[in-house]
Design a protein around this motif. Structure first.
Motif, PDB file in Angstrom:
ATOM      1  N   GLU A   1     -12.541  -9.637 -25.731  1.00  0.00           N
ATOM      2  CA  GLU A   1     -13.963  -9.362 -25.994  1.00  0.00           C
ATOM      3  C   GLU A   1     -14.275  -9.449 -27.489  1.00  0.00           C
ATOM      4  OE1 GLU A   1     -16.541  -5.362 -26.660  1.00  0.00           O
ATOM      5  OE2 GLU A   1     -14.873  -5.261 -25.253  1.00  0.00           O
ATOM      6  N   ILE A   2     -13.458  -8.817 -28.302  1.00  0.00           N
ATOM      7  CA  ILE A   2     -13.705  -8.783 -29.749  1.00  0.00           C
ATOM      8  C   ILE A   2     -13.494 -10.154 -30.373  1.00  0.00           C
ATOM      9  CG2 ILE A   2     -12.820  -7.857 -31.928  1.00  0.00           C
ATOM     10  CD1 ILE A   2     -12.257  -5.233 -30.280  1.00  0.00           C
ATOM     11  N   LEU A   3     -12.396 -10.807 -30.034  1.00  0.00           N
ATOM     12  CA  LEU A   3     -12.103 -12.104 -30.645  1.00  0.00           C
ATOM     13  C   LEU A   3     -13.086 -13.183 -30.183  1.00  0.00           C
ATOM     14  CD1 LEU A   3     -10.149 -12.880 -32.810  1.00  0.00           C
ATOM     15  CD2 LEU A   3      -8.582 -13.696 -31.066  1.00  0.00           C
TER      16      LEU A   3
ATOM     17  N   THR B   1       0.649 -13.695 -28.614  1.00  0.00           N
ATOM     18  CA  THR B   1       1.954 -13.055 -28.518  1.00  0.00           C
ATOM     19  C   THR B   1       2.170 -12.303 -27.208  1.00  0.00           C
ATOM     20  OG1 THR B   1       1.103 -11.128 -29.708  1.00  0.00           O
ATOM     21  CG2 THR B   1       2.190 -12.849 -31.017  1.00  0.00           C
ATOM     22  N   ALA B   2       1.083 -11.925 -26.518  1.00  0.00           N
ATOM     23  CA  ALA B   2       1.166 -11.212 -25.241  1.00  0.00           C
ATOM     24  C   ALA B   2      -0.198 -11.313 -24.562  1.00  0.00           C
ATOM     25  CB  ALA B   2       1.555  -9.751 -25.459  1.00  0.00           C
ATOM     26  N   GLU B   3      -0.294 -10.772 -23.364  1.00  0.00           N
ATOM     27  CA  GLU B   3      -1.574 -10.830 -22.644  1.00  0.00           C
ATOM     28  C   GLU B   3      -2.715 -10.224 -23.449  1.00  0.00           C
ATOM     29  OE1 GLU B   3      -2.703 -12.303 -19.846  1.00  0.00           O
ATOM     30  OE2 GLU B   3      -0.740 -13.261 -19.767  1.00  0.00           O
ATOM     31  N   THR B   4      -2.443  -9.131 -24.138  1.00  0.00           N
ATOM     32  CA  THR B   4      -3.502  -8.455 -24.902  1.00  0.00           C
ATOM     33  C   THR B   4      -3.117  -8.328 -26.376  1.00  0.00           C
ATOM     34  OG1 THR B   4      -2.598  -6.286 -24.328  1.00  0.00           O
ATOM     35  CG2 THR B   4      -4.353  -7.156 -22.908  1.00  0.00           C
ATOM     36  N   ALA B   5      -2.457  -9.366 -26.908  1.00  0.00           N
ATOM     37  CA  ALA B   5      -2.059  -9.333 -28.317  1.00  0.00           C
ATOM     38  C   ALA B   5      -2.000 -10.746 -28.889  1.00  0.00           C
ATOM     39  CB  ALA B   5      -0.699  -8.656 -28.483  1.00  0.00           C
ATOM     40  N   CYS B   6      -2.357 -10.856 -30.155  1.00  0.00           N
ATOM     41  CA  CYS B   6      -2.233 -12.140 -30.853  1.00  0.00           C
ATOM     42  C   CYS B   6      -2.167 -11.893 -32.352  1.00  0.00           C
ATOM     43  CB  CYS B   6      -3.395 -13.074 -30.509  1.00  0.00           C
ATOM     44  SG  CYS B   6      -4.966 -12.601 -31.219  1.00  0.00           S
TER      45      CYS B   6
ATOM     46  N   SER C   1      -7.918   2.022 -32.741  1.00  0.00           N
ATOM     47  CA  SER C   1      -8.669   2.773 -31.744  1.00  0.00           C
ATOM     48  C   SER C   1      -7.856   2.799 -30.458  1.00  0.00           C
ATOM     49  CB  SER C   1     -10.042   2.137 -31.502  1.00  0.00           C
ATOM     50  OG  SER C   1      -9.913   0.896 -30.847  1.00  0.00           O
ATOM     51  N   LYS C   2      -8.379   3.451 -29.462  1.00  0.00           N
ATOM     52  CA  LYS C   2      -7.667   3.587 -28.186  1.00  0.00           C
ATOM     53  C   LYS C   2      -7.385   2.223 -27.546  1.00  0.00           C
ATOM     54  CE  LYS C   2      -9.718   4.625 -24.338  1.00  0.00           C
ATOM     55  NZ  LYS C   2     -10.493   5.238 -23.298  1.00  0.00           N
ATOM     56  N   ASP C   3      -8.314   1.285 -27.714  1.00  0.00           N
ATOM     57  CA  ASP C   3      -8.180   0.020 -27.002  1.00  0.00           C
ATOM     58  C   ASP C   3      -8.176  -1.225 -27.897  1.00  0.00           C
ATOM     59  OD1 ASP C   3     -10.812   0.313 -27.720  1.00  0.00           O
ATOM     60  OD2 ASP C   3     -11.585   0.321 -25.682  1.00  0.00           O
ATOM     61  N   PHE C   4      -8.017  -1.031 -29.223  1.00  0.00           N
ATOM     62  CA  PHE C   4      -7.909  -2.181 -30.128  1.00  0.00           C
ATOM     63  C   PHE C   4      -7.303  -1.748 -31.455  1.00  0.00           C
ATOM     64  CE2 PHE C   4      -9.545  -5.124 -33.389  1.00  0.00           C
ATOM     65  CZ  PHE C   4      -9.041  -6.306 -32.872  1.00  0.00           C
TER      66      PHE C   4
ATOM     67  N   MET D   1      -6.660  -3.802 -25.160  1.00  0.00           N
ATOM     68  CA  MET D   1      -7.409  -4.294 -24.006  1.00  0.00           C
ATOM     69  C   MET D   1      -8.715  -4.989 -24.396  1.00  0.00           C
ATOM     70  SD  MET D   1      -5.419  -3.761 -21.558  1.00  0.00           S
ATOM     71  CE  MET D   1      -6.488  -4.207 -20.222  1.00  0.00           C
ATOM     72  N   ARG D   2      -9.300  -4.635 -25.537  1.00  0.00           N
ATOM     73  CA  ARG D   2     -10.572  -5.240 -25.958  1.00  0.00           C
ATOM     74  C   ARG D   2     -10.387  -6.537 -26.748  1.00  0.00           C
ATOM     75  NH1 ARG D   2     -14.133  -1.812 -29.284  1.00  0.00           N
ATOM     76  NH2 ARG D   2     -15.578  -3.507 -28.875  1.00  0.00           N
TER      77      ARG D   2
END
Length: 170
Positions: A108-110, A143-148, A7-10, A104-105
């Motif tokens: 919130e999701i995790l 792995t990053a601010e908005t990644a794992c 999606s756009k943000d996940f 970016m989400r």
């Protein structure tokens, strides 16, 4: 990597995760670490949760005497030669999958799946820790601010990806 959700943000994708586990015997840690570091041609992470990248392998200290060598290229890492008096190695990759999540989400999701304090230094990018995801042991690699990445048992991959997808849907 096979894309599961985008999606756009996940984004969520999955891939085979070759891992070699190496462990030093009690009382041999200094000699074990020196031997493994020399065999790999790289320094080892100093503390549990730290990671070191070397070539296409991520070296993760998952316990005081235990390391995981995780292939970033999707191929089996070559286990270093380990003196039997110092420790051992075992291939774990056949039973593990890598779930890569980014966007970016992500927090919130995790947070609906795993208890993580994203602001803690222990959860900073480049860190790793074990967590329970619906009573299933996983290794979370930030792995990053908005990644794992989540390293999960292969037999639970489908149920965990469904859970994440449901959490992303709302």
């Amino acid at each position: 990597m096979a894309e599961i959700l985008s999606s756009k943000d996940f984004n969520l994708s999955a891939a085979y995760c070759p891992i070699v586990q190496i462990e030093g015997w009690d009382g041999t840690l200094a000699r074990f670490e020196a031997s493994v570091s020399q065999a790999l041609g790289a320094p080892l992470p100093a503390a549990v949760g730290e990671t070191v990248r070397h070539a296409d392998v991520l070296i993760v200290r998952v316990a005081p005497r235990r390391f995981w060598l995780i292939s970033e290229a999707g191929t089996k890492p070559s286990p270093p030669t380990i003196d039997r008096e110092l420790g051992c190695s075992v291939l774990l990759g056949e039973g593990r999958m890598r779930l890569r999540m980014e966007g970016m989400r992500l927090p919130e999701i995790l947070s609906k799946c795993v208890a993580v304090d994203w602001s803690s230094p222990a959860a900073a990018p480049g860190r790793a820790w074990h967590a329970a995801f619906h009573h299933i042991p996983v290794l979370l690699l930030r792995t990053a601010e908005t990644a794992c990445d989540l390293i999960v048992p292969r037999s639970f991959m489908r149920s965990l990806t469904d859970w994440i997808a449901d959490s992303a849907a709302g």
